[in-house]
Design an enzyme around this catalytic site. Sequence first.
Site, mmCIF file in Angstrom:
data_model
loop_
_atom_site.group_PDB
_atom_site.id
_atom_site.type_symbol
_atom_site.label_atom_id
_atom_site.label_comp_id
_atom_site.label_asym_id
_atom_site.label_seq_id
_atom_site.Cartn_x
_atom_site.Cartn_y
_atom_site.Cartn_z
ATOM 1 N N LYS A 90 0.845 -1.196 0.000
ATOM 2 C CA LYS A 90 0.000 0.000 0.000
ATOM 3 C C LYS A 90 0.880 1.245 0.000
ATOM 4 O O LYS A 90 1.837 1.345 0.766
ATOM 5 C CB LYS A 90 -0.923 -0.021 1.219
ATOM 6 C CG LYS A 90 -1.900 1.146 1.290
ATOM 7 C CD LYS A 90 -2.771 1.024 2.533
ATOM 8 C CE LYS A 90 -3.743 2.189 2.647
ATOM 9 N NZ LYS A 90 -4.599 2.090 3.856
ATOM 10 N N SER B 101 -9.129 2.835 2.889
ATOM 11 C CA SER B 101 -8.141 3.372 1.965
ATOM 12 C C SER B 101 -7.214 2.306 1.362
ATOM 13 O O SER B 101 -6.372 2.629 0.502
ATOM 14 C CB SER B 101 -7.275 4.414 2.681
ATOM 15 O OG SER B 101 -6.596 3.855 3.783
ATOM 16 N N SER C 227 -9.937 0.962 7.266
ATOM 17 C CA SER C 227 -9.325 0.927 5.935
ATOM 18 C C SER C 227 -8.778 -0.419 5.492
ATOM 19 O O SER C 227 -8.343 -0.549 4.348
ATOM 20 C CB SER C 227 -8.211 1.975 5.850
ATOM 21 O OG SER C 227 -8.757 3.266 5.825
#
Length: 465
Positions: free
Chosen positions: A78, A154, A178
């Site tokens: 990520k 996210s 997230s």
Amino acid sequence: MDFRHTSLARLAAEVNEMSRSAVELVSAALANIERDNPTINAFCAVDQKLALQEAEKIDQQIRGGAVLPLAGIPFGVKDLEDAEGYTTTFGSAFHVNDPVATADSELVRRLRAAGAVVVGKTNTPEFGYKGKTDNVPFGTTRNPWDLSRSPGGSSGGSSAALAAGMVPLATGSDGGGSIRIPAALCGLSGIKTSQGRVPNGGPTPTGSGLLTVKGPMTRKIRDTAYALDYCVGDEPTDIFSLPTPSGPWFPELDGNLPKQIIWAPTMGITTCDREILSLCQAFVDKLSDAGVEVIEHDQIWNEHPLAAWLVFWTSARARAQGHLRGTDEWNQIDEALRPQIEMGLDRFSSADYAVAIDQCHRFAYQLEQAFGQAPLMLTPVTRGHAPTLEGDGFVDGEQTPDWVSYTMGINMTRNPAGALPIGLSSEGLPIAMQVIGRQRDDLGVLQAMAAMEDLIGFDELAQGF
């Protein structure tokens, strides 16, 4: 190669046995990305040469007699954390020209030490600020289940890559849901471990302060547990890190359902989409039919955690980007993020921050009081369906920005909590249940989720990949 059909343990065993090479696995992942990323936009950076070089190093170690638990497993990182050789952009135009990272985050370092190979960075909203995944420099990530819908955020780039079978492993982080939200929207089992279980550490403080939890993401919870065994444990540079568990968790996932669970349809703080609630209730009924005692207890909290959570979140944004207000660089920040930064600068005081910490205690206390009835709690993960690419999520057919609600308070209490897919909506989109455990009972949550996965038998896949 579609990575959705083979466990991490099996893939690594094949590399260790030299029936398959790390280069072969990484090449397959790179081919998947090249084929599918133009459609999904899950990866924002890929370095084929670097990935293949790292894979060859793993194969050399194996030929030399090494046995690595994640040998040759390709994974995405990520783009809120560092991977050596890649720029960490945070999904922000302000950082796209930053130098490449010269070291890994602690999570990435541990995964690499176990034999996994970074193939690229996965997309994220700017600084992880929302439950959808799009940004100015890299654009919009699409949900493999429906390309007109968001994969959540996210960690949406990671969840989309996993749901499409591009890679078998990716990293995520969770400051308000997230990991759990994108896992739920993409049909994955994902867990936010207890804060400190997977240490942050390193020279740079976490982006969302007290709220941040990092961890591996996979399609099935047993794979996540397998990877977690090589990610958890004490780290001296993380003031919140927890001690290393007494033994590995993966072998403890015995498939036995819990004896009792609490079912909290609204937690006393929200309402839920009728279809989501109906699917969750059907799953709870299935647990009851399987012999699990279900205790319905809906009034968990006496107020919604959003107001207190916003103090933490916007203060972290003001700390990180507040100095840019009034400069030319301010306009490089996503215009929807700027009000959050300004809220942290202008609305909240140090006393408000102290009160928000007090609220963490109160929410944790009320949650623990409920756990006096049973050691695990079930709620929906979201109160609404997946957002469109340009809009919000849907609750009873109406779009609303308030489509989540259930996840952020658990970051404040620091309890372990996972997202478990339980079925598909009438639109063919995944629906998920949240499984919350008592303080630091990560193993209990993993065990329950594994047994529930077995019971529900959710094997549907996003099609076309």
